[in-house]
Design a protein around this motif. Sequence first.
Motif, PDB file in Angstrom:
ATOM      1  N   ILE A  26     -50.745 -40.207 -26.360  1.00 40.66           N
ATOM      2  CA  ILE A  26     -51.297 -40.464 -25.043  1.00 40.66           C
ATOM      3  C   ILE A  26     -51.184 -41.958 -24.758  1.00 40.66           C
ATOM      4  O   ILE A  26     -51.314 -42.778 -25.673  1.00 40.66           O
ATOM      5  CB  ILE A  26     -52.765 -39.981 -24.962  1.00 40.66           C
ATOM      6  CG1 ILE A  26     -53.330 -40.131 -23.562  1.00 40.66           C
ATOM      7  CG2 ILE A  26     -53.632 -40.672 -25.985  1.00 40.66           C
ATOM      8  CD1 ILE A  26     -54.686 -39.471 -23.367  1.00 40.66           C
ATOM      9  N   SER A  27     -50.952 -42.293 -23.512  1.00 44.55           N
ATOM     10  CA  SER A  27     -50.781 -43.710 -23.152  1.00 44.55           C
ATOM     11  C   SER A  27     -52.139 -44.421 -23.126  1.00 44.55           C
ATOM     12  O   SER A  27     -53.184 -43.807 -22.963  1.00 44.55           O
ATOM     13  CB  SER A  27     -50.111 -43.836 -21.791  1.00 44.55           C
ATOM     14  OG  SER A  27     -50.997 -43.429 -20.768  1.00 44.55           O
ATOM     15  N   ARG A  28     -52.069 -45.719 -23.274  1.00 48.12           N
ATOM     16  CA  ARG A  28     -53.279 -46.554 -23.233  1.00 48.12           C
ATOM     17  C   ARG A  28     -53.962 -46.419 -21.872  1.00 48.12           C
ATOM     18  O   ARG A  28     -55.176 -46.356 -21.791  1.00 48.12           O
ATOM     19  CB  ARG A  28     -52.884 -48.002 -23.509  1.00 48.12           C
ATOM     20  CG  ARG A  28     -54.044 -48.951 -23.640  1.00 48.12           C
ATOM     21  CD  ARG A  28     -53.534 -50.362 -23.944  1.00 48.12           C
ATOM     22  NE  ARG A  28     -54.600 -51.256 -24.276  1.00 48.12           N
ATOM     23  CZ  ARG A  28     -54.927 -51.625 -25.505  1.00 48.12           C
ATOM     24  NH1 ARG A  28     -54.255 -51.164 -26.530  1.00 48.12           N
ATOM     25  NH2 ARG A  28     -55.913 -52.466 -25.712  1.00 48.12           N
ATOM     26  N   GLU A  29     -53.156 -46.362 -20.809  1.00 50.39           N
ATOM     27  CA  GLU A  29     -53.707 -46.241 -19.457  1.00 50.39           C
ATOM     28  C   GLU A  29     -54.504 -44.949 -19.299  1.00 50.39           C
ATOM     29  O   GLU A  29     -55.567 -44.934 -18.681  1.00 50.39           O
ATOM     30  CB  GLU A  29     -52.598 -46.305 -18.408  1.00 50.39           C
ATOM     31  CG  GLU A  29     -51.906 -47.654 -18.304  1.00 50.39           C
ATOM     32  CD  GLU A  29     -50.899 -47.903 -19.429  1.00 50.39           C
ATOM     33  OE1 GLU A  29     -50.370 -46.919 -20.003  1.00 50.39           O
ATOM     34  OE2 GLU A  29     -50.670 -49.075 -19.743  1.00 50.39           O
ATOM     35  N   ILE A  47     -59.644 -49.760 -29.005  1.00 45.12           N
ATOM     36  CA  ILE A  47     -58.363 -49.143 -29.356  1.00 45.12           C
ATOM     37  C   ILE A  47     -57.645 -49.997 -30.397  1.00 45.12           C
ATOM     38  O   ILE A  47     -57.152 -49.487 -31.407  1.00 45.12           O
ATOM     39  CB  ILE A  47     -57.478 -48.951 -28.104  1.00 45.12           C
ATOM     40  CG1 ILE A  47     -58.084 -47.898 -27.185  1.00 45.12           C
ATOM     41  CG2 ILE A  47     -56.059 -48.566 -28.496  1.00 45.12           C
ATOM     42  CD1 ILE A  47     -57.413 -47.791 -25.830  1.00 45.12           C
ATOM     43  N   ASP A  48     -57.607 -51.307 -30.171  1.00 44.37           N
ATOM     44  CA  ASP A  48     -56.938 -52.214 -31.104  1.00 44.37           C
ATOM     45  C   ASP A  48     -57.592 -52.174 -32.489  1.00 44.37           C
ATOM     46  O   ASP A  48     -56.905 -52.183 -33.511  1.00 44.37           O
ATOM     47  CB  ASP A  48     -56.929 -53.633 -30.563  1.00 44.37           C
ATOM     48  CG  ASP A  48     -56.113 -53.765 -29.279  1.00 44.37           C
ATOM     49  OD1 ASP A  48     -55.226 -52.905 -29.047  1.00 44.37           O
ATOM     50  OD2 ASP A  48     -56.368 -54.710 -28.506  1.00 44.37           O
ATOM     51  N   ASN A  49     -58.934 -52.107 -32.525  1.00 47.44           N
ATOM     52  CA  ASN A  49     -59.650 -52.036 -33.800  1.00 47.44           C
ATOM     53  C   ASN A  49     -59.334 -50.739 -34.545  1.00 47.44           C
ATOM     54  O   ASN A  49     -59.179 -50.747 -35.767  1.00 47.44           O
ATOM     55  CB  ASN A  49     -61.165 -52.143 -33.590  1.00 47.44           C
ATOM     56  CG  ASN A  49     -61.593 -53.534 -33.198  1.00 47.44           C
ATOM     57  OD1 ASN A  49     -60.867 -54.503 -33.403  1.00 47.44           O
ATOM     58  ND2 ASN A  49     -62.770 -53.646 -32.607  1.00 47.44           N
ATOM     59  N   LEU A  50     -59.242 -49.631 -33.814  1.00 49.11           N
ATOM     60  CA  LEU A  50     -58.923 -48.350 -34.445  1.00 49.11           C
ATOM     61  C   LEU A  50     -57.500 -48.347 -35.001  1.00 49.11           C
ATOM     62  O   LEU A  50     -57.242 -47.743 -36.043  1.00 49.11           O
ATOM     63  CB  LEU A  50     -59.129 -47.200 -33.448  1.00 49.11           C
ATOM     64  CG  LEU A  50     -60.586 -46.919 -33.084  1.00 49.11           C
ATOM     65  CD1 LEU A  50     -60.656 -45.961 -31.898  1.00 49.11           C
ATOM     66  CD2 LEU A  50     -61.349 -46.361 -34.276  1.00 49.11           C
ATOM     67  N   VAL A  51     -56.598 -49.042 -34.329  1.00 46.85           N
ATOM     68  CA  VAL A  51     -55.224 -49.161 -34.834  1.00 46.85           C
ATOM     69  C   VAL A  51     -55.220 -50.013 -36.108  1.00 46.85           C
ATOM     70  O   VAL A  51     -54.588 -49.650 -37.111  1.00 46.85           O
ATOM     71  CB  VAL A  51     -54.279 -49.752 -33.768  1.00 46.85           C
ATOM     72  CG1 VAL A  51     -52.928 -50.122 -34.366  1.00 46.85           C
ATOM     73  CG2 VAL A  51     -54.114 -48.782 -32.612  1.00 46.85           C
ATOM     74  N   TYR A  59     -47.258 -45.538 -30.930  1.00 45.58           N
ATOM     75  CA  TYR A  59     -45.898 -45.083 -30.661  1.00 45.58           C
ATOM     76  C   TYR A  59     -45.338 -45.901 -29.515  1.00 45.58           C
ATOM     77  O   TYR A  59     -46.065 -46.227 -28.588  1.00 45.58           O
ATOM     78  CB  TYR A  59     -45.902 -43.624 -30.177  1.00 45.58           C
ATOM     79  CG  TYR A  59     -45.945 -42.587 -31.246  1.00 45.58           C
ATOM     80  CD1 TYR A  59     -44.775 -42.065 -31.769  1.00 45.58           C
ATOM     81  CD2 TYR A  59     -47.148 -42.088 -31.711  1.00 45.58           C
ATOM     82  CE1 TYR A  59     -44.796 -41.088 -32.733  1.00 45.58           C
ATOM     83  CE2 TYR A  59     -47.190 -41.107 -32.679  1.00 45.58           C
ATOM     84  CZ  TYR A  59     -46.011 -40.612 -33.187  1.00 45.58           C
ATOM     85  OH  TYR A  59     -46.040 -39.645 -34.138  1.00 45.58           O
ATOM     86  N   LYS A  60     -44.066 -46.191 -29.572  1.00 37.89           N
ATOM     87  CA  LYS A  60     -43.386 -46.774 -28.419  1.00 37.89           C
ATOM     88  C   LYS A  60     -42.759 -45.617 -27.658  1.00 37.89           C
ATOM     89  O   LYS A  60     -41.948 -44.877 -28.206  1.00 37.89           O
ATOM     90  CB  LYS A  60     -42.304 -47.756 -28.845  1.00 37.89           C
ATOM     91  CG  LYS A  60     -42.834 -49.077 -29.314  1.00 37.89           C
ATOM     92  CD  LYS A  60     -43.383 -49.865 -28.160  1.00 37.89           C
ATOM     93  CE  LYS A  60     -43.754 -51.260 -28.638  1.00 37.89           C
ATOM     94  NZ  LYS A  60     -44.407 -52.017 -27.600  1.00 37.89           N
ATOM     95  N   SER A  61     -43.179 -45.434 -26.412  1.00 35.37           N
ATOM     96  CA  SER A  61     -42.659 -44.336 -25.610  1.00 35.37           C
ATOM     97  C   SER A  61     -42.395 -44.843 -24.202  1.00 35.37           C
ATOM     98  O   SER A  61     -43.324 -45.293 -23.519  1.00 35.37           O
ATOM     99  CB  SER A  61     -43.677 -43.193 -25.577  1.00 35.37           C
ATOM    100  OG  SER A  61     -43.226 -42.146 -24.763  1.00 35.37           O
ATOM    101  N   ARG A  64     -43.779 -48.273 -23.276  1.00 34.31           N
ATOM    102  CA  ARG A  64     -45.220 -48.537 -23.296  1.00 34.31           C
ATOM    103  C   ARG A  64     -45.774 -48.136 -24.666  1.00 34.31           C
ATOM    104  O   ARG A  64     -45.134 -47.438 -25.433  1.00 34.31           O
ATOM    105  CB  ARG A  64     -45.931 -47.758 -22.194  1.00 34.31           C
ATOM    106  CG  ARG A  64     -45.850 -46.273 -22.384  1.00 34.31           C
ATOM    107  CD  ARG A  64     -46.680 -45.503 -21.367  1.00 34.31           C
ATOM    108  NE  ARG A  64     -46.746 -44.131 -21.781  1.00 34.31           N
ATOM    109  CZ  ARG A  64     -46.062 -43.126 -21.228  1.00 34.31           C
ATOM    110  NH1 ARG A  64     -45.275 -43.356 -20.207  1.00 34.31           N
ATOM    111  NH2 ARG A  64     -46.185 -41.916 -21.696  1.00 34.31           N
ATOM    112  N   ASN A  65     -46.989 -48.588 -24.956  1.00 32.18           N
ATOM    113  CA  ASN A  65     -47.656 -48.194 -26.191  1.00 32.18           C
ATOM    114  C   ASN A  65     -48.429 -46.911 -25.961  1.00 32.18           C
ATOM    115  O   ASN A  65     -49.267 -46.836 -25.069  1.00 32.18           O
ATOM    116  CB  ASN A  65     -48.618 -49.279 -26.652  1.00 32.18           C
ATOM    117  CG  ASN A  65     -47.905 -50.458 -27.273  1.00 32.18           C
ATOM    118  OD1 ASN A  65     -46.767 -50.352 -27.691  1.00 32.18           O
ATOM    119  ND2 ASN A  65     -48.581 -51.580 -27.326  1.00 32.18           N
TER     120      ASN A  65
END
Length: 100
Positions: A26-29, A47-51, A59-61, A64-65
């Motif tokens: 799923i996209s960040r947006e 989100i960044d902390n969970l990554v 994923y790069k899709s 976009r991230n």
Amino acid sequence: MEEFSEYELFILNKITIMNRWCNKHISREDLLKGRKRSDLGYYGTAIDNLVKRGILKVYKSQGRNDYCLLKAHREMVISELKENAGKYPFIKPFHLERIR
């Protein structure tokens, strides 16, 4: 047991309810959709902390991230959501029963 902030729990709840286990993403947006503009920074940091903690995968899709929840953390995430179901109104027991 891991400790998660309210923002991290919201992201985990949303991505789990939407059934975005890796290889679905799923996209960040879309993860941030529906949140107040003033709170977007907090959710983005979550989100960044969970990554960084290795719970979400990037994923790069289409340039976009996109993000997915690693299946290795499935049981831990579901138990954390169930444990915090009474504390936060966005974690609904009905949704937790429907997680695949």
